[in-house]
Design an enzyme around this catalytic site. Structure first.
Site, mmCIF file in Angstrom:
data_model
loop_
_atom_site.group_PDB
_atom_site.id
_atom_site.type_symbol
_atom_site.label_atom_id
_atom_site.label_comp_id
_atom_site.label_asym_id
_atom_site.label_seq_id
_atom_site.Cartn_x
_atom_site.Cartn_y
_atom_site.Cartn_z
ATOM 1 N N ARG A 98 0.849 -1.190 0.000
ATOM 2 C CA ARG A 98 0.000 0.000 0.000
ATOM 3 C C ARG A 98 0.890 1.247 0.000
ATOM 4 O O ARG A 98 1.963 1.252 0.629
ATOM 5 C CB ARG A 98 -0.841 -0.037 1.273
ATOM 6 N N THR A 374 -9.948 0.161 -9.662
ATOM 7 C CA THR A 374 -8.900 -0.661 -9.082
ATOM 8 C C THR A 374 -8.911 -1.883 -9.972
ATOM 9 O O THR A 374 -9.787 -2.019 -10.812
ATOM 10 C CB THR A 374 -9.329 -0.983 -7.640
ATOM 11 N N THR A 392 -4.189 -0.707 -7.099
ATOM 12 C CA THR A 392 -5.015 0.426 -7.502
ATOM 13 C C THR A 392 -4.219 1.708 -7.632
ATOM 14 O O THR A 392 -3.131 1.847 -7.057
ATOM 15 C CB THR A 392 -6.140 0.638 -6.455
ATOM 16 N N SER A 445 -7.552 0.941 3.374
ATOM 17 C CA SER A 445 -8.064 0.469 2.080
ATOM 18 C C SER A 445 -9.278 -0.428 2.282
ATOM 19 O O SER A 445 -9.516 -0.938 3.377
ATOM 20 C CB SER A 445 -6.959 -0.328 1.384
ATOM 21 N N SER A 446 -10.024 -0.617 1.195
ATOM 22 C CA SER A 446 -11.131 -1.585 1.199
ATOM 23 C C SER A 446 -10.806 -2.803 0.341
ATOM 24 O O SER A 446 -11.651 -3.688 0.200
ATOM 25 C CB SER A 446 -12.390 -0.929 0.647
ATOM 26 N N GLY A 466 -13.713 -1.405 -6.836
ATOM 27 C CA GLY A 466 -15.000 -0.786 -6.478
ATOM 28 C C GLY A 466 -14.989 0.033 -5.198
ATOM 29 O O GLY A 466 -16.053 0.251 -4.606
ATOM 30 N N GLY A 467 -13.821 0.503 -4.747
ATOM 31 C CA GLY A 467 -13.802 1.334 -3.532
ATOM 32 C C GLY A 467 -14.433 0.580 -2.372
ATOM 33 O O GLY A 467 -14.199 -0.614 -2.191
HETATM 34 O O1 DON Z 1 -7.911 1.134 -1.490
HETATM 35 C C1 DON Z 1 -9.083 1.403 -1.647
HETATM 36 O O2 DON Z 1 -9.972 0.956 -0.973
HETATM 37 C C2 DON Z 1 -9.482 2.342 -2.777
HETATM 38 N N1 DON Z 1 -8.413 3.249 -3.076
HETATM 39 C C3 DON Z 1 -9.895 1.545 -3.939
HETATM 40 C C4 DON Z 1 -10.387 2.439 -5.037
HETATM 41 C C5 DON Z 1 -11.232 1.748 -6.000
HETATM 42 O O3 DON Z 1 -11.540 0.601 -5.923
HETATM 43 C C6 DON Z 1 -11.750 2.521 -7.121
HETATM 44 N N2 DON Z 1 -12.330 3.685 -6.749
HETATM 45 N N3 DON Z 1 -12.696 4.684 -6.613
#
Ligand code: DON
Length: 565
Positions: A98, A374, A392, A445-446, A466-467
């Site tokens: 990360r 991502t 991502t 992060s997700s 997908g955030g």
């Molecule tokens: O790490 C994360 O959770 C986010 N940066 C992932 C971003 C993503 O999947 C696309 N989104 N806006």
């Protein structure tokens, strides 16, 4: 889009099984190894490495570099991510690459004199860039567990960037969209143009000579090819010239970390996923525990009771995520054991009313949901090693800035930190302490790269972009396979919903909840919002009795696909 699915299955059924590698459009089968990614060229790069005797780690490294070239929206060397790795002995580890906040970062770095976020600066402009981790993470994983020489794994991507590859319709549409943006977004102006100065058209060859040079340096010098030498110097110069704060010292100090996975169980299956600084694994396992507690397999899929139970589990897991989780190197007191325990699942459902929606208390925490930008891929090899990798740039094409001399785009991952200390809003902004900015801290992060194992063998390798929706997308897909016995393509395509505590509403994929179900849920107090698509899953299942891998890529991925041998 999900609506293509029935069509795809129909086409698929008409295709004969050929030898031991076969594809039915919806599913691909292979006996010896497989890669499923957001771009078929990159999947093939990975499979070629497997055929040359590489293991799953080798194939993952090669695929990750190939996605930087072929899927630059999210495939990256300018961002970061996570690997979950199950080896043939049944042992599991993870790599955390990360991004980190630069040394000059601070908790209030995005605020103006009134304490408000200045010009969207946590997402726009070079202050939004975290110190990239991808090259360090891939290198560390390869040093420890790879088999083939590093240079052989980066080589296909150097060639792809130098010689070019055929522009697809999907990529061309993005190219047109991205080229005419804010002129300050420098690299994007010329990124997709060929030698004649025009955007490269579908069917034409797109070459990236600057990126080829950068990749060549990484091929020659490994980690140091990115974090030291002329590449690092150019990153620092570019940052200085354009208002960024990342320095050579930041790059030199960056390190990926090997971490213990988080582990849960569901009806006899072992679930391994990413620990903090991702919130994905903890939330996934908390929700799977809640589903085991609720005996979900007895609840009809897609019924009112199903949506209610699943949404209530999501509501609770996201509240806990926001309250407790952040970078483990900065939050030494996270109650992980408690959040992951079966006992906690029992107490977390104590106040669940099967006739009524719970309320997300705005005094508590929550987080906005994200897009699809991502990318995830899954890899398995002939020995039963498996890799689940999600990485991502945060937004599509990250911060949309980068040095034209280097040919890659930087992330805008700093936007994943809580931007305003102490300010938590009903629309979903969080201000809690564990995820405030600090020098060298990793943003929460997700991403939820996950491997389900049965008797030490991979059973399901899965992940998605997908955030915030990633966690719930992976959760429902794991549930579809383990609780509802769906085959991998159907589990991926099946209806998904998303609830994230705040804002207090259920997002659902449009047309996939019947009017009766929607009415019943609304009567219970749920607020429902349709959305076009949730998730872009890339998954592989393994049938130990047949010794057969089955892979499927989400039909919402335009250029994605499974390749095997
Ligand atoms: O790490 C994360 O959770 C986010 N940066 C992932 C971003 C993503 O999947 C696309 N989104 N806006």
């Amino acid at each position: 889009m999900k609506t293509n699915f029935i069509q795809k299955v129909a086409i698929g059924c008409s295709v004969l099984l050929l030898f031991f590698v076969s594809t039915t459009q919806a599913q691909t089968y292979a006996e010896n190894g497989m890669v499923v990614s957001d771009n078929v060229i990159a999947s093939q790069v990975g499979v070629d490495i497997l055929k040359k005797g590489g293991n799953a780690i080798d194939a993952a490294v090669a695929t990750a570099f190939a996605l930087e070239v072929t899927h630059p929206e999210a495939g990256n060397i300018g961002g970061g991510g996570f690997i979950v790795y199950l080896n043939s002995e049944g042992e599991v580890t993870t790599f955390d690459f990360r991004e980190k906040a630069p040394l000059a970062a601070s908790p209030t770095m995005f605020l103006d004199e009134n304490g408000k976020i200045k010009n969207n600066s946590n997402h726009q402009g070079l202050l939004a860039v975290g110190v990239p981790g991808t090259v360090a993470g891939l290198y560390q994983a390869h040093q420890k567990y790879g088999k083939l020489p590093w240079a052989d794994l980066v080589k296909p991507s150097v060639e792809l960037a130098k010689e070019g590859f055929t522009m697809s319709y999907g990529l061309y549409n993005a190219a047109v969209r991205m080229t005419d943006r804010d002129p300050s977004e420098d690299i994007m102006k010329n990124y997709f143009r060929g030698e004649n100065g025009q955007i490269v058209k579908p069917g034409e060859t797109w070459k990236q000579p600057a990126l080829a040079k950068t990749l060549k340096e990484i091929q020659k010098h490994g980690r140091d090819g990115f974090y030291k030498g002329w590449v690092a110097q150019e990153i620092e110069d570019y940052m200085k010239a354009n208002g960024g704060i990342i320095t050579k010292e930041d790059l030199e100090k960056y390190e990926a970390v090997e971490r213990e996975p988080v582990k849960g169980t569901f009806n006899g299956y072992d679930i391994y996923s990413m620990p903090p600084p991702s919130s994905g694994g903890v939330a996934l396992i908390e929700m799977m525990n809640l589903m085991e507690e609720a005996n979900i397999s007895e609840v009809e899929f897609n019924s009112t009771a199903y949506v209610h139970l699943v949404a209530e589990a999501m509501r609770r897991a996201f509240a806990d995520r926001a309250e407790f989780l952040g970078d483990p190197d900065f939050n030494l007191d996270m109650p992980l054991d408690r959040l992951l325990s079966k006992e906690f699942a029992k107490t977390r459902f104590e106040n669940l009313d099967m006739t009524k929606a719970s309320i997300s208390d705005p005094a508590q925490f929550g987080h906005p949901y994200g897009g699809d930008n991502t990318t995830h891929f899954s890899v398995v090899d002939k020995d039963g090693n498996a890799i689940s990798l999600t990485y991502t740039l945060e937004n599509s094409y990250g911060v949309k800035m980068g040095s034209s001399k280097l040919g890659f785009i930087f992330n805008n991952e700093m936007g994943d930190f809580n931007p305003v200390p102490g300010e938590t809003t009903t629309t979903g902004q969080i201000g809690s302490d564990p995820n405030l900015v600090a020098p060298e801290k990793r943003m929460l992060s997700s991403m939820t790269p996950t491997i389900v194992a049965k008797d030490g063998k991979p059973y399901l390798v899965i992940g998605s972009p997908g955030g915030r929706t990633i966690i719930n997308t992976v959760f429902q897909t794991v549930l579809n396979v383990l609780a509802y016995d769906m085959r991998i393509d159907r589990a991926i395509e099946a209806m998904k919903i998303h609830h994230q505590w705040l804002p207090d509403r259920i997002l659902y994929e449009v047309n996939l909840l019947s009017p009766d179900t929607r009415e019943a849920l609304e009567k219970m107090g749920h607020s429902l919002t349709p959305t076009t698509n949730i998730g872009v899953l890339m998954g592989i299942t393994y049938d130990a009795s047949k010794k057969l891998y089955t892979g499927a890529s989400d039909s919402s991925s335009e250029d994605g696909g499974a390749r095997g041998y």
